[in-house]
Scaffold this active site. Structure first.
Site, PDB file in Angstrom:
ATOM      1  N   THR A 180       2.567   0.984  -0.372  1.00  0.00           N
ATOM      2  CA  THR A 180       1.467   1.313  -1.239  1.00  0.00           C
ATOM      3  C   THR A 180       2.145   1.425  -2.593  1.00  0.00           C
ATOM      4  O   THR A 180       3.365   1.469  -2.667  1.00  0.00           O
ATOM      5  CB  THR A 180       0.889   2.654  -0.703  1.00  0.00           C
ATOM      6  OG1 THR A 180       0.414   2.408   0.606  1.00  0.00           O
ATOM      7  CG2 THR A 180      -0.195   3.224  -1.552  1.00  0.00           C
TER       8      THR A 180
ATOM      9  N   ASN B 160      -0.704  -1.434   2.883  1.00  0.00           N
ATOM     10  CA  ASN B 160      -0.328  -0.581   4.010  1.00  0.00           C
ATOM     11  C   ASN B 160       1.165  -0.733   4.296  1.00  0.00           C
ATOM     12  O   ASN B 160       1.972  -0.070   3.687  1.00  0.00           O
ATOM     13  CB  ASN B 160      -1.176  -0.817   5.253  1.00  0.00           C
ATOM     14  CG  ASN B 160      -1.038   0.348   6.228  1.00  0.00           C
ATOM     15  OD1 ASN B 160      -0.716   1.451   5.799  1.00  0.00           O
ATOM     16  ND2 ASN B 160      -1.258   0.126   7.499  1.00  0.00           N
TER      17      ASN B 160
HETATM   18  N1  GLY Z   1      -2.176   2.526   3.768  1.00  0.00           N
HETATM   19  C1  GLY Z   1      -1.777   3.801   3.391  1.00  0.00           C
HETATM   20  C2  GLY Z   1      -2.935   4.673   3.073  1.00  0.00           C
HETATM   21  O1  GLY Z   1      -3.952   4.209   2.632  1.00  0.00           O
HETATM   22  O2  GLY Z   1      -2.847   5.850   3.288  1.00  0.00           O
END
Ligand code: GLY
Length: 571
Positions: free
Chosen positions: A383, A403
């Protein structure tokens, strides 16, 4: 075609600089740039995961854009120069506090495709979830939200979108040199790219491993960005790009359709806002768990003697750990997309409830997650974050994600962008942990059109109704605890922005019942916590926090996390 070449010679470097950032008063060469970790800026600052992305944000500020323009340009550029997490094939959240007093919370999280089902990752033969499918390859991808989100945010910007896309298009088309960290990331994911793609993407080179200083050119991505520049969001969600994405899905047994792309919707949410010790905190509401958990954790800390305990003492680490444990137990049970599940927000953040949650807290011994269930009756790490403050006092905090590193590892052939593996942020089966070890249940079960629960916590702290801190980080479930610790590091412990970001962090998320500590976490604290009964696990790094702190003289103390290539640009 594989499009890479050795680093350009110095003479060509500055030619590109003048093309990519033509209007910038501080030109940065895409072939010779450096991270700036700490900078005190007089008027405006952009902090992001990559020096060229921060430079793109700064260049639009210098062309008369505001903080929203800068945030948008930075995100387009991150999609090019930071492929591990920057994206157009993922999603994100923007929280902003505008100079006119308005607060924004724009949700461009991915959506589950219409053909998604609650049990889509459960093997009918074994009855067990196959998390390989929710984490890698075509079936792991949710319907991307980033392009639509950036157009939704553009309502609050000043410059035409084509201007905000221009640096990203130039960087994709003409290339830029990659850092050692990026080279190592691409080399480390080579096998996964080969496995998850029917057409080898530009990120795979076969002659030799990537090295720092190699040039990455992304012609297909440049063409996709040009279609978006010419056609708006339709340049992604319809026409050629949509066709390429759906063809990719068909080749790889994915389920995103043309209708899913056409039906993608950005949602304007009401920001989570609350007070903490004379400050107003503004953060992201569900489908992020970030704002609610931040409110719970700061609520549990508020009436305890955290400042007296002091930064980096066993007492303060233990208290914060126990607060984190309780909040994450609630996350697993109660948090999900509020459009699909009645998240009991009011109860979760009520002071009476938070006091009850801490009733069994014992400052002398480790709590046990097996004794801490969710408190109410039943009912990623890739992220990236960017923080911006402009000269008018607009503050923008954006966290966006694929992600996992390089998302599902699948690049849309012919369109040049990586797809997310955000479906793994759903609870694929009760009791089955996602890639961050987080558990979930009904609240976060998969359903068509639903948004998967997130930990992204783009946050703005106001003091006297004016921006005081702009903060956020990547790091999957560790995001919320990193943001919490950055806030208490400043407000409770009086740390400088530099130390608030760079001092070692720790994390507890209820299950597994262990404290993650960074490598630099002091040995004496580890020994004391172990003696109290805690299990500790060392990890390389927790988060990459980008923090802008507004100083009493109005200047901006901008800090890019020392854990990555992150960089400040400002003036
Ligand atoms: N993909 C990490 C989150 O959205 O928490």
């Amino acid at each position: 075609m594989t499009l890479y070449r050795q680093a350009a010679t110095l003479s060509s470097l500055f030619l590109w600089a003048s093309i990519s950032f033509a209007q910038s008063k501080q030109p940065v060469s895409p072939f010779a740039y450096q991270s700036v970790k700490d900078q005190v800026c007089n008027k405006a600052a952009v902090v992001s995961a990559h020096p060229l992305a921060s430079a793109a944000g700064l260049s639009v500020l210098q062309q008369g854009g505001n903080a929203v323009d800068a945030a948008i340009a930075t995100q387009w550029a991150l999609a090019v120069v930071f492929p591990v997490a920057g994206n157009i094939g993922g999603g994100g959240f923007m929280v902003a506090h505008l100079a006119n007093g308005n607060t924004l919370a724009i949700d461009y999280r991915e959506m589950a495709p219409a053909a998604a089902t609650e049990n889509m990752y459960i093997d009918p033969k074994t009855g067990k979830a196959n998390t390989r499918l929710s984490q890698t390859g075509h079936l792991a991808a949710g319907v991307p939200g980033t392009p639509a989100g950036l157009f939704a945010c553009h309502k609050y910007a000043k410059l035409p979108m084509a201007k905000l896309l221009a640096p990203a298009i130039a960087l994709a088309q003409k290339g830029f040199t990659i850092t050692e960290r990026e080279a190592s990331g691409l080399n480390g994911s080579k096998a996964a790219f080969e496995k998850s793609n029917t057409t080898l993407p530009v990120f795979v080179r076969n002659d030799r491993p990537w090295q720092a200083g190699d040039t990455l050119i992304q012609t297909d991505l440049a063409n996709t960005l040009k279609r978006i520049s010419a056609q708006g969001a339709k340049g992604f969600y319809q026409g050629e790009t949509a066709r390429l994405l759906v063809n990719e899905m068909e080749r790889g047994a994915g389920i995103i359709t043309l209708a899913d792309l056409k039906n993608y919707k950005v949602k304007t949410r009401t920001a989570t806002t609350f007070n903490y010790k004379g400050h107003q905190i503004i953060s992201m509401p569900p489908p992020s768990s970030g704002g609610i958990l931040l409110q719970q954790m700061l609520g549990m800390l508020e009436n305890r003697p955290l400042p007296q305990y002091g930064y980096g003492t066993v007492k303060s680490v233990q208290l914060i750990t126990e607060v984190e444990r309780r909040a994450y137990a609630d996350r697993a049970e109660h948090l999900g997309d509020p459009d699909f599940y009645p998240v009991p927000i009011k109860q979760l953040v009520s002071p009476t409830y938070l006091a009850q949650r801490m009733a069994n807290y014992d400052s002398t011994t480790a709590g046990k997650s097996s004794n801490i269930a969710a408190g109410l009756p039943a009912e990623s790490s890739q992220t990236t974050h960017l923080s911006v403050v402009d000269a008018q006092g607009n503050a923008v905090s954006v966290t966006t994600t694929l992600n996992g590193s390089y998302g599902c590892k699948t690049v849309v052939a012919g369109a040049g962008f990586l797809l997310n593996n955000e479906m793994d942020d759903f609870s694929v089966q009760p009791g089955v942990a996602n890639m961050y070890g987080a558990l979930g249940g009904k609240a976060n079960a998969i359903a068509p059109g639903k948004r998967m629960l997130s930990s992204m916590t783009p946050t703005i702290v106001l003091k006297n109704n004016k921006p005081f801190m702009v903060v956020g980080t990547p790091g999957g479930t560790t995001i919320i605890t990193s943001v919490l610790q950055s806030i208490v590091n400043v407000i409770d412990f009086g740390l400088s922005a530099h130390h608030a970001v760079n001092k070692p962090k720790f994390h507890h998320q209820w299950q597994p019942d262990e404290i993650l500590v960074e490598k630099a976490f002091p040995q004496n604290l580890r020994a004391q916590l172990t003696a109290m009964g805690y299990t500790l696990k060392e990890v390389n790094a927790i988060g990459r926090t980008e923090l802008i702190l507004v100083m009493p003289n109005g200047k901006l103390d901008a800090v890019a996390d020392g854990r990555g290539d992150d960089s400040v640009a400002g003036y």
